[in-house]
Design an enzyme around this catalytic site. Structure first.
Site, PDB file in Angstrom:
ATOM      1  CD  GLU A  41      -2.517   0.997   3.076  1.00 12.82           C
ATOM      2  OE1 GLU A  41      -3.837   2.134   2.426  1.00 12.82           O
ATOM      3  OE2 GLU A  41      -2.049   0.788   3.646  1.00 12.82           O
ATOM      4  CE  LYS A 118      -7.131   1.364   3.084  1.00 16.81           C
ATOM      5  NZ  LYS A 118      -5.860   1.704   4.003  1.00 16.81           N
ATOM      6  CB  CYS A 159      -4.396  -1.429   4.679  1.00 16.95           C
ATOM      7  SG  CYS A 159      -3.219  -1.198   6.237  1.00 16.95           S
TER       8      CYS A 159
END
Length: 276
Positions: A41, A118, A159
């Site tokens: 990330e 994300k 994440c």
């Protein structure tokens, strides 16, 4: 067996330095026999000083890191999962001015095969005193993304997404062979939950998890947990790169392992809808 490479990074505040590190890693990965490389990330920039970072957060077409990685992928003839970059939305009048935390899948000719924004924003106050409000700067995505790669069907997460099983249920229903969950985990949350959640998600989806991570002390003052992981569909850890150093790790993926696990424990086939 196809070979994947995970690039564990200590990304800094200069995108050109970070791009050079990734380009070098692609050459090393190619020499090591990898057909696809995974980065963490925020591979292109980690900078919690917003005014300074804003200068380096640009649109896809202007992003020097993305351009460098696409060119290097084509030169080396390898696929790349660029874990994520901070990008500005295009000039189409859409959005609310916040950035996107966006992953890219780049093929061996340098073409972009998939993008994933994300979904889940890291808005937390930790017992250590660390406070994070990702949603102040980044707008969440709303699409589940999968793409065919040399490793099979790849599902995308980033994440904090790993804490939300519904996304991985959707990726399991899509019969993903591999799921990528690149990260910049904090040290406290990493110690508590990183291995646990990565293994659980692999088991739930009966898929390989490949999760390249940020590690160590960064120029902007943060510290990240590291421990880039490759996990098989049974939950066995195939690769753990530790929490000390940046570098490249390799893992060979046995495609037949997915069928073996799904035959022994057919949880995807046995799944039932839960009445609401």
């Amino acid at each position: 067996m196809p070979r994947a490479a995970l690039f564990q990074m200590t990304t800094g505040i200069d995108p050109d330095v970070n791009a050079a590190a990734i380009v070098s890693a692609l050459a090393e990965a190619k020499a090591g026999g990898a057909v696809m490389v995974f980065t963490p990330e925020m591979s292109g920039l980690l900078d919690r000083k917003r005014e300074r970072a804003a200068v380096n957060i640009v649109t896809e077409g202007e992003d020097r890191v993305l351009a460098a990685v696409r060119e290097a992928a084509a030169r080396q003839g390898v696929w790349v999962h660029l874990g994520s970059l901070a990008v500005r939305p295009g000039n189409d009048g859409q959005g609310d001015g916040r950035y996107a935390n966006r992953a890219f899948v780049i093929d061996a000719s340098g073409g972009i095969r998939a993008r994933y924004d994300k979904m889940h924003m890291f808005d937390v106050d930790l017992a250590t005193g660390e406070s994070w409000r990702e949603s102040n700067a980044y707008a969440p995505g709303d699409k589940v993304v999968t793409v065919e790669t040399p490793l099979g069907r790849l599902g995308l997460a980033i994440c904090y997404d790993v804490r939300f099983p519904a996304l991985f249920e959707a990726l399991g229903r899509a019969r993903c062979d591999v799921i990528a969950a690149p990260a910049a985990f904090t040290v406290p949350t990493g110690r508590a939950h990183w291995h646990l959640m990565q293994r659980a998600r692999a088991v739930e989806a009966s898929a390989f998890m490949l999760s390249a991570a940020q590690v160590g002390h960064h120029e902007d003052g943060r510290e990240t947990y590291g421990h880039s992981l490759a996990i098989d569909p049974w939950g066995e850890v195939l690769l753990d790169m530790g929490g000390e150093m940046a570098g490249l790790g390799f893992v060979d993926l046995y495609p037949g392992r997915i069928a073996e696990v799904r035959a022994q424990l057919p949880s995807l086939a046995n799944r039932r809808e839960i009445a609401k």
